[in-house]
Design an enzyme around this catalytic site. Structure first.
Site, PDB file in Angstrom:
ATOM      1  N   TYR A 258       0.834  -1.214   0.000  1.00 20.33           N
ATOM      2  CA  TYR A 258       0.000   0.000   0.000  1.00 20.33           C
ATOM      3  C   TYR A 258       0.873   1.271   0.000  1.00 20.33           C
ATOM      4  O   TYR A 258       0.809   2.088  -0.928  1.00 20.33           O
ATOM      5  CB  TYR A 258      -0.921  -0.069   1.221  1.00 20.33           C
ATOM      6  CG  TYR A 258      -1.583   1.218   1.623  1.00 20.33           C
ATOM      7  CD1 TYR A 258      -2.307   1.981   0.703  1.00 20.33           C
ATOM      8  CD2 TYR A 258      -1.497   1.674   2.942  1.00 20.33           C
ATOM      9  CE1 TYR A 258      -2.919   3.164   1.090  1.00 20.33           C
ATOM     10  CE2 TYR A 258      -2.119   2.841   3.341  1.00 20.33           C
ATOM     11  CZ  TYR A 258      -2.816   3.584   2.411  1.00 20.33           C
ATOM     12  OH  TYR A 258      -3.423   4.744   2.802  1.00 20.33           O
TER      13      TYR A 258
ATOM     14  N   GLY B 107       1.242  -7.822  -0.861  1.00 18.56           N
ATOM     15  CA  GLY B 107       1.303  -6.839  -1.941  1.00 18.56           C
ATOM     16  C   GLY B 107       0.664  -7.345  -3.220  1.00 18.56           C
ATOM     17  O   GLY B 107       0.213  -8.487  -3.296  1.00 18.56           O
TER      18      GLY B 107
ATOM     19  N   ALA C 237       8.888  -3.326   3.941  1.00 18.86           N
ATOM     20  CA  ALA C 237       8.263  -4.647   4.088  1.00 18.86           C
ATOM     21  C   ALA C 237       8.332  -5.110   5.537  1.00 18.86           C
ATOM     22  O   ALA C 237       9.409  -5.164   6.120  1.00 18.86           O
ATOM     23  CB  ALA C 237       8.975  -5.656   3.198  1.00 18.86           C
TER      24      ALA C 237
ATOM     25  N   SER D 210       7.229   3.474  13.064  1.00 21.08           N
ATOM     26  CA  SER D 210       5.812   3.610  13.383  1.00 21.08           C
ATOM     27  C   SER D 210       5.608   4.341  14.709  1.00 21.08           C
ATOM     28  O   SER D 210       6.447   4.241  15.624  1.00 21.08           O
ATOM     29  CB  SER D 210       5.223   2.196  13.484  1.00 21.08           C
ATOM     30  OG  SER D 210       4.017   2.206  14.215  1.00 21.08           O
TER      31      SER D 210
ATOM     32  N   TYR E  66       4.865  -5.989  17.878  1.00 21.06           N
ATOM     33  CA  TYR E  66       5.064  -5.236  16.627  1.00 21.06           C
ATOM     34  C   TYR E  66       5.836  -3.941  16.889  1.00 21.06           C
ATOM     35  O   TYR E  66       6.855  -3.669  16.248  1.00 21.06           O
ATOM     36  CB  TYR E  66       3.699  -4.928  15.988  1.00 21.06           C
ATOM     37  CG  TYR E  66       3.772  -3.863  14.902  1.00 21.06           C
ATOM     38  CD1 TYR E  66       4.384  -4.142  13.677  1.00 21.06           C
ATOM     39  CD2 TYR E  66       3.241  -2.586  15.107  1.00 21.06           C
ATOM     40  CE1 TYR E  66       4.464  -3.168  12.685  1.00 21.06           C
ATOM     41  CE2 TYR E  66       3.317  -1.617  14.121  1.00 21.06           C
ATOM     42  CZ  TYR E  66       3.923  -1.902  12.910  1.00 21.06           C
ATOM     43  OH  TYR E  66       4.011  -0.936  11.931  1.00 21.06           O
TER      44      TYR E  66
ATOM     45  N   LYS F 241       9.696  -2.648  15.693  1.00 23.26           N
ATOM     46  CA  LYS F 241      10.005  -1.391  14.981  1.00 23.26           C
ATOM     47  C   LYS F 241      11.097  -0.624  15.722  1.00 23.26           C
ATOM     48  O   LYS F 241      11.999  -0.066  15.106  1.00 23.26           O
ATOM     49  CB  LYS F 241       8.741  -0.534  14.848  1.00 23.26           C
ATOM     50  CG  LYS F 241       7.760  -1.063  13.832  1.00 23.26           C
ATOM     51  CD  LYS F 241       8.304  -0.899  12.419  1.00 23.26           C
ATOM     52  CE  LYS F 241       7.451  -1.577  11.382  1.00 23.26           C
ATOM     53  NZ  LYS F 241       7.975  -1.507  10.025  1.00 23.26           N
TER      54      LYS F 241
ATOM     55  N   ARG G 164     -10.003  -1.515  24.325  1.00 27.13           N
ATOM     56  CA  ARG G 164      -9.085  -2.645  24.108  1.00 27.13           C
ATOM     57  C   ARG G 164      -7.863  -2.393  24.971  1.00 27.13           C
ATOM     58  O   ARG G 164      -7.346  -1.271  24.990  1.00 27.13           O
ATOM     59  CB  ARG G 164      -8.634  -2.703  22.638  1.00 27.13           C
ATOM     60  CG  ARG G 164      -9.641  -3.339  21.726  1.00 27.13           C
ATOM     61  CD  ARG G 164      -9.069  -3.505  20.350  1.00 27.13           C
ATOM     62  NE  ARG G 164      -8.427  -2.276  19.855  1.00 27.13           N
ATOM     63  CZ  ARG G 164      -8.198  -2.011  18.579  1.00 27.13           C
ATOM     64  NH1 ARG G 164      -8.535  -2.866  17.668  1.00 27.13           N
ATOM     65  NH2 ARG G 164      -7.620  -0.882  18.212  1.00 27.13           N
TER      66      ARG G 164
HETATM   67  N1  LIG Z   1      -0.293   1.451   7.186  1.00 28.96           N
HETATM   68  C1  LIG Z   1      -0.005   2.190   8.254  1.00 28.96           C
HETATM   69  O1  LIG Z   1      -0.830   2.963   8.764  1.00 28.96           O
HETATM   70  C2  LIG Z   1       1.375   2.115   8.876  1.00 28.96           C
HETATM   71  C3  LIG Z   1       1.643   2.870  10.031  1.00 28.96           C
HETATM   72  C4  LIG Z   1       2.927   2.813  10.579  1.00 28.96           C
HETATM   73  C5  LIG Z   1       3.926   2.031   9.978  1.00 28.96           C
HETATM   74  N2  LIG Z   1       3.615   1.288   8.880  1.00 28.96           N
HETATM   75  C6  LIG Z   1       4.699   0.480   8.280  1.00 28.96           C
HETATM   76  O2  LIG Z   1       4.765   0.792   6.891  1.00 28.96           O
HETATM   77  C7  LIG Z   1       5.233  -0.338   6.161  1.00 28.96           C
HETATM   78  C8  LIG Z   1       4.337  -0.587   4.956  1.00 28.96           C
HETATM   79  O3  LIG Z   1       3.012  -0.791   5.419  1.00 28.96           O
HETATM   80  P1  LIG Z   1       1.793  -0.993   4.405  1.00 28.96           P
HETATM   81  O4  LIG Z   1       0.577  -0.496   5.118  1.00 28.96           O
HETATM   82  O5  LIG Z   1       2.123  -0.458   3.058  1.00 28.96           O
HETATM   83  O6  LIG Z   1       1.734  -2.587   4.381  1.00 28.96           O
HETATM   84  P2  LIG Z   1       1.552  -3.609   3.160  1.00 28.96           P
HETATM   85  O7  LIG Z   1       1.314  -4.945   3.765  1.00 28.96           O
HETATM   86  O8  LIG Z   1       0.573  -3.090   2.173  1.00 28.96           O
HETATM   87  O9  LIG Z   1       2.999  -3.578   2.478  1.00 28.96           O
HETATM   88  C9  LIG Z   1       4.077  -4.398   2.868  1.00 28.96           C
HETATM   89  C10 LIG Z   1       4.675  -4.985   1.608  1.00 28.96           C
HETATM   90  O10 LIG Z   1       5.819  -5.768   1.955  1.00 28.96           O
HETATM   91  C11 LIG Z   1       5.766  -7.023   1.278  1.00 28.96           C
HETATM   92  N3  LIG Z   1       6.509  -7.999   2.099  1.00 28.96           N
HETATM   93  C12 LIG Z   1       6.174  -8.497   3.320  1.00 28.96           C
HETATM   94  N4  LIG Z   1       7.120  -9.350   3.739  1.00 28.96           N
HETATM   95  C13 LIG Z   1       8.082  -9.392   2.769  1.00 28.96           C
HETATM   96  C14 LIG Z   1       9.317 -10.077   2.619  1.00 28.96           C
HETATM   97  N5  LIG Z   1       9.779 -10.940   3.556  1.00 28.96           N
HETATM   98  N6  LIG Z   1      10.060  -9.863   1.501  1.00 28.96           N
HETATM   99  C15 LIG Z   1       9.603  -9.004   0.531  1.00 28.96           C
HETATM  100  N7  LIG Z   1       8.451  -8.337   0.626  1.00 28.96           N
HETATM  101  C16 LIG Z   1       7.691  -8.526   1.734  1.00 28.96           C
HETATM  102  C17 LIG Z   1       4.285  -7.330   1.157  1.00 28.96           C
HETATM  103  O11 LIG Z   1       3.997  -8.244   0.117  1.00 28.96           O
HETATM  104  C18 LIG Z   1       3.718  -5.939   0.876  1.00 28.96           C
HETATM  105  O12 LIG Z   1       3.734  -5.645  -0.500  1.00 28.96           O
HETATM  106  C19 LIG Z   1       5.307  -1.485   7.167  1.00 28.96           C
HETATM  107  O13 LIG Z   1       6.644  -1.605   7.578  1.00 28.96           O
HETATM  108  C20 LIG Z   1       4.439  -1.017   8.325  1.00 28.96           C
HETATM  109  O14 LIG Z   1       4.867  -1.562   9.542  1.00 28.96           O
HETATM  110  C21 LIG Z   1       2.377   1.311   8.311  1.00 28.96           C
END
Ligand SMILES: NC(=O)c1ccc[n+]([C@@H]2O[C@H](COP(=O)([O-])OP(=O)(O)OC[C@H]3O[C@@H](n4cnc5c(N)ncnc54)[C@H](O)[C@@H]3O)[C@@H](O)[C@H]2O)c1
Length: 337
Positions: free
Chosen positions: A24, A49, A87, A130, A154, A158, A291
């Site tokens: 995303y 993804g 990721a 995060s 989690y 981080k 929660r």
């Molecule tokens: N969405 C939020 O609000 C938010 C908030 C704080 C931090 N984050 C961090 O942002 C990052 C991205 O989050 P997102 O919401 O886009 O999540 P997402 O799940 O959409 O994206 C993660 C991507 O990483 C890929 N992936 C997972 N494990 C993998 C591996 N071992 N090798 C290669 N690719 C791998 C997945 O296929 C996916 O495309 C994460 O690290 C998450 O912890 C997200």
């Protein structure tokens, strides 16, 4: 070794590797860097993804960042100049039941990635961190100097990733930035929409579109209306923050952590009001108990990133809900076909 790619790789002199580039947030970052004219390669195992999110002119390597042989080959063959690492496993709730899985993939996986970078002489690193590193802060407005005290495995992973980066930075001469995102929402394009089951927006959209009430956990906090307050930030703004951080890493040595939010907190009821008015759907609410471990309120102080990276969020809550709803409705309509 042979690297499996979905598309024929172009010659990419000095590319940035976006790990999690089909996710995303990662797919928004890939597009943003391409807009700036940067060469980009995406590495993604497609566990959550979608390959369709990666533009046609960006090589997509399918595999894991914990695969030493693959990572080593990608870094060298694409002449990678910096890594953006998005990721990760990202559900705080799930991490409570499966902590070892989170430590293995988030911490051990990143250690392998760093090993291979150091070996290949790649010295720039941008980490997705995060707001969860703050846990339940005593003052809801958090700066980067607020003590970190994560309450889920989690959040712990981080924070450990940040520590690992800081130590490896010193020992191995890495230049790095960690961006602590708050609640990322919205979408630039329906194809890039957040489909995660853990985030408030897609969860509520799914419920209200099915005619079910939205559940609100905790309505008796000491906040403006009793519900939890969070800092929501548009994913396009988050992608801009990455572009600013990449520019800094290309210009100078760095070892910095930044909050990425708007600096404004909205309650769950305020978000539901915005969804009600933008979707035109009646959004009923069911109140549930708090929660354990949920912070009543957490909002980013964004002075540091404004000062040092000249970045400031541009989208307000209405724009975020509007873009997320538009993307989600188109996705929903497409999946019904
Ligand atoms: N969405 C939020 O609000 C938010 C908030 C704080 C931090 N984050 C961090 O942002 C990052 C991205 O989050 P997102 O919401 O886009 O999540 P997402 O799940 O959409 O994206 C993660 C991507 O990483 C890929 N992936 C997972 N494990 C993998 C591996 N071992 N090798 C290669 N690719 C791998 C997945 O296929 C996916 O495309 C994460 O690290 C998450 O912890 C997200």
């Amino acid at each position: 070794m042979e690297i499996f790619e979905t598309r024929v790789a172009r010659e990419v002199p000095g590319a940035w590797l976006v790990v999690g580039g089909a996710g995303y947030i990662g797919s928004h970052v890939v597009r943003r860097l391409r807009q700036d004219g940067r060469a980009v390669v995406a590495l993604d195992d497609l566990s959550t993804g979608d390959a369709a999110r990666v533009p046609d002119d960006v090589p997509l390597v399918i595999g894991s960042f914990a695969d030493r042989v693959l990572v080593s080959a990608v870094l060298r063959e694409h002449r990678i100049v910096g890594v953006i690492h998005l990721a990760a496993r990202k559900s705080a709730t799930e991490s409570v039941s499966y902590p070892r899985r989170y430590y293995r993939d988030n911490v051990e996986g990143m250690r392998v990635l760093l090993d291979e970078m150091v070996d290949a002489g790649v010295t720039r690193f941008l980490l997705s961190s995060s707001a969860s590193v703050y846990g339940v802060p005593s003052d809801p407005m958090v700066t980067e100097a607020t003590p970190t005290a994560p309450i889920s495995p989690y959040g712990e992973t981080k924070l450990i990733c940040e520590w690992l980066l800081r130590s490896a930075g010193r020992a191995n001469g890495l230049s790095w930035v960690a961006l602590r995102y708050f609640n990322v929402v919205g979408a630039d394009d329906p194809l890039l929409a957040d489909t995660s089951h853990d985030n408030l927006f897609p969860l509520v959209f799914q419920e209200v579109a099915a005619g079910r009430p939205a559940t609100v956990t905790g309505v008796d906090y000491q906040t403006k209306d009793g519900t939890g307050v969070r800092d929501y930030v548009h994913v396009a703004d988050v992608a801009d923050a990455h572009a600013a951080a990449v520019e800094r890493l290309e210009r100078q040595q760095s070892a910095d952590v930044y909050n990425v939010g708007t600096g404004v907190g909205y309650s769950v009821l305020e978000v539901l009001d915005a969804i009600r008015s933008i979707s035109g759907l009646p959004v009923e609410v069911v109140a549930l108990p708090r929660r354990p471990g949920d912070a009543p309120e957490i909002v980013a102080n964004v002075d540091k990133i404004a000062r040092e990276l000249a970045w400031k969020a541009g989208y307000d809550l209405e724009a975020m809900v509007r873009s997320a709803w538009r993307a989600w409705s188109r996705l929903d309509a497409a999946s019904a076909l």
